[in-house]
Design an enzyme around this catalytic site. Sequence first.
Site, short mmCIF file in Angstrom:
data_model
loop_
_atom_site.label_atom_id
_atom_site.label_comp_id
_atom_site.label_asym_id
_atom_site.label_seq_id
_atom_site.Cartn_x
_atom_site.Cartn_y
_atom_site.Cartn_z
CE1 TYR A 50 77.53 75.69 26.94
CE2 TYR A 50 79.48 74.31 27.18
CZ TYR A 50 78.88 75.55 27.22
OH TYR A 50 79.63 76.66 27.53
CE LYS A 53 78.66 78.57 24.96
NZ LYS A 53 78.17 79.91 25.15
CB SER A 88 83.32 76.94 25.66
OG SER A 88 83.76 75.83 26.41
P1 NAD Z 1 75.47 81.39 33.99
O1 NAD Z 1 74.42 80.35 33.81
O2 NAD Z 1 75.82 81.80 35.38
O3 NAD Z 1 75.06 82.72 33.18
C1 NAD Z 1 74.31 82.68 32.00
C2 NAD Z 1 73.15 83.63 32.14
O4 NAD Z 1 72.38 83.61 30.95
C3 NAD Z 1 72.20 83.26 33.29
O5 NAD Z 1 72.02 84.39 34.14
C4 NAD Z 1 70.90 82.86 32.60
O6 NAD Z 1 69.77 83.19 33.37
C5 NAD Z 1 71.01 83.64 31.28
N1 NAD Z 1 70.27 83.05 30.14
C6 NAD Z 1 70.34 81.79 29.67
N2 NAD Z 1 69.53 81.65 28.62
C7 NAD Z 1 68.96 82.86 28.38
C8 NAD Z 1 68.03 83.35 27.43
N3 NAD Z 1 67.48 82.57 26.50
N4 NAD Z 1 67.68 84.65 27.50
C9 NAD Z 1 68.17 85.47 28.45
N5 NAD Z 1 69.04 85.05 29.39
C10 NAD Z 1 69.42 83.76 29.35
O7 NAD Z 1 76.74 80.90 33.20
P2 NAD Z 1 78.22 81.49 33.19
O8 NAD Z 1 79.10 80.48 33.81
O9 NAD Z 1 78.23 82.88 33.66
O10 NAD Z 1 78.51 81.43 31.64
C11 NAD Z 1 78.33 82.56 30.79
C12 NAD Z 1 78.63 82.15 29.37
O11 NAD Z 1 79.96 81.65 29.29
C13 NAD Z 1 77.72 81.04 28.84
O12 NAD Z 1 77.42 81.31 27.50
C14 NAD Z 1 78.58 79.81 28.95
O13 NAD Z 1 78.23 78.83 28.03
C15 NAD Z 1 79.96 80.38 28.68
N6 NAD Z 1 81.04 79.58 29.26
C16 NAD Z 1 80.99 79.25 30.58
C17 NAD Z 1 82.00 78.46 31.13
C18 NAD Z 1 81.94 78.02 32.56
O14 NAD Z 1 82.56 77.02 32.90
N7 NAD Z 1 81.24 78.72 33.44
C19 NAD Z 1 83.07 78.05 30.32
C20 NAD Z 1 83.10 78.42 28.98
C21 NAD Z 1 82.07 79.19 28.45
C1 WQD Z 2 86.69 69.83 35.85
C2 WQD Z 2 87.46 68.62 36.35
C3 WQD Z 2 86.31 66.53 36.10
C4 WQD Z 2 83.11 67.38 38.91
C5 WQD Z 2 83.26 71.86 31.49
C6 WQD Z 2 82.69 71.94 30.11
C7 WQD Z 2 83.42 72.99 29.33
C8 WQD Z 2 83.47 74.32 30.06
C9 WQD Z 2 83.95 74.17 31.45
C10 WQD Z 2 81.60 75.65 29.42
C11 WQD Z 2 87.32 67.43 35.41
C12 WQD Z 2 86.53 66.86 37.55
C13 WQD Z 2 84.24 67.50 38.14
C14 WQD Z 2 83.08 66.43 39.96
C15 WQD Z 2 85.32 65.80 39.40
N1 WQD Z 2 82.16 74.90 30.23
N2 WQD Z 2 85.32 66.72 38.37
N3 WQD Z 2 84.20 65.68 40.17
O1 WQD Z 2 84.71 69.15 32.26
O2 WQD Z 2 86.75 70.64 32.29
O3 WQD Z 2 84.63 71.49 31.39
O4 WQD Z 2 83.17 73.16 32.11
O5 WQD Z 2 81.91 75.90 28.30
O6 WQD Z 2 82.75 73.09 28.13
O7 WQD Z 2 82.81 70.69 29.48
O8 WQD Z 2 84.84 71.15 33.81
O9 WQD Z 2 84.19 71.60 36.13
O10 WQD Z 2 83.00 69.76 34.86
O11 WQD Z 2 85.35 69.44 35.54
O12 WQD Z 2 86.29 65.07 39.62
O13 WQD Z 2 82.08 66.25 40.68
O14 WQD Z 2 86.88 68.21 37.59
O15 WQD Z 2 86.54 65.19 35.85
O16 WQD Z 2 88.57 66.82 35.40
P1 WQD Z 2 85.29 70.49 32.40
P2 WQD Z 2 84.25 70.51 35.12
#
Ligand code: NAD
Ligand code: WQD
Length: 331
Positions: free
Chosen positions: A150, A154, A124
């Site tokens: 969190y 990562k 991330s």
């Molecule tokens: P998500 O929650 O939709 O998907 C994650 C999946 O992992 C879920 O289906 C959950 O049930 C499963 N899971 C969690 N813990 C588990 C465990 N111990 N064993 C088996 N399954 C488990 O999330 P997503 O948005 O699809 O994110 C996928 C990955 O990408 C995550 O690792 C997340 O941290 C990373 N990521 C997400 C974002 C984002 O904003 N969505 C941004 C950067 C990184």
């Molecule tokens: C986006 C923008 C908020 C909610 C997070 C994690 C990052 C990554 C992605 C996993 C920001 C604004 C949000 C609301 C708002 N995840 N906002 N009202 O903070 O960029 O990143 O998700 O790895 O690690 O930190 O994403 O979607 O929370 O926010 O105004 O109710 O929306 O301030 O500017 P962020 P976000």
Amino acid sequence: MNILVTGGTGYIGSHTVVELIQAGHKVEILDNLCNSKVSVLDKIAEITGVKPIFHHVDLLNKEALLEVFENGNFAAVMHFAGLKAVAESIEEPLKYYENNVVGTLNLIDAMQKCNVRKLLFSSSATVYGDPGTSACTEDLPTGQKITNPYGKTKYMIEEILKDLSVAQPDFEIMLLRYFNPVGAHESGKLGEDPNGQPNNLMPIIMKVARGEYAELSVYGNDYPTADGTCIRDYIHVVDLAKGHLAALKKMRPGVQTFNLGTGRGTSVLEMIAAFEKASGKPLPYKIVGRRKGDLPELYAVAEKASKELGWKTELTIDDAMRDTIRFLNGN
Ligand code: NAD
Ligand code: WQD
């Protein structure tokens, strides 16, 4: 290739599974369904014509995990499974360290025992912490000023995988640093549908659009940006999924790190305007105070992925909003 996708019923995982199947790969999914629904498997089947083998297994269950590896013949693992709610991770840090870090250690252990050497990890932009610049290149220092457990998981997992690569140079590792994934599958069948209360901007916008929340709270309009709201790099989830296929093709022994983002920033107010344009309806919102830990502006420098993976994003914010609304209407 025969690929194990952990977290494959989740938001990003499910879209990647679709792209993998459509590219001719054989996919098995492992998920404990803590943040996803088993019905996603039927949606994947409706889109691709293939229902992937599903293992309802928790990464913390070492025996069940090993059994999946012993019975499978995986060429690679795409590791999406993890908990991702930033606020919850501050309340319950140990749950995050156990699930994400220990879960990944268990996964690596099973891979080692069964001689699987290719691992793509969902990292991330959060690993950059507060990088002191808005434009993130992969060579920026990581791990500094990360404000929540969190994000630290990562960073820690990235470090663990780098150490693993030193000890076992035959491992082929991709650290894929996602920016802000948004949007849904163009069919409207798959999208972001988290269990419980969402934290991220788009799922909250979706709840407002459905009438489940009265309005969106915009966290601050006094940032040093053009309209005063924060700027992020929102990437269409299908582009992100395709980034994984591009990365899979370029795996080689050692660790490679890539930002997966668009290289462009969009403000919160611009996101609201794009959603309103796509839905044809106003989205109720109010400006509230800043959220702790938010940086004014952050976006990916996407050149490395473009040059080395031959991948770049193709879809726009408008595409993401159109597909989100299709998903909303379909559900
Ligand atoms: P998500 O929650 O939709 O998907 C994650 C999946 O992992 C879920 O289906 C959950 O049930 C499963 N899971 C969690 N813990 C588990 C465990 N111990 N064993 C088996 N399954 C488990 O999330 P997503 O948005 O699809 O994110 C996928 C990955 O990408 C995550 O690792 C997340 O941290 C990373 N990521 C997400 C974002 C984002 O904003 N969505 C941004 C950067 C990184
Ligand atoms: C986006 C923008 C908020 C909610 C997070 C994690 C990052 C990554 C992605 C996993 C920001 C604004 C949000 C609301 C708002 N995840 N906002 N009202 O903070 O960029 O990143 O998700 O790895 O690690 O930190 O994403 O979607 O929370 O926010 O105004 O109710 O929306 O301030 O500017 P962020 P976000």
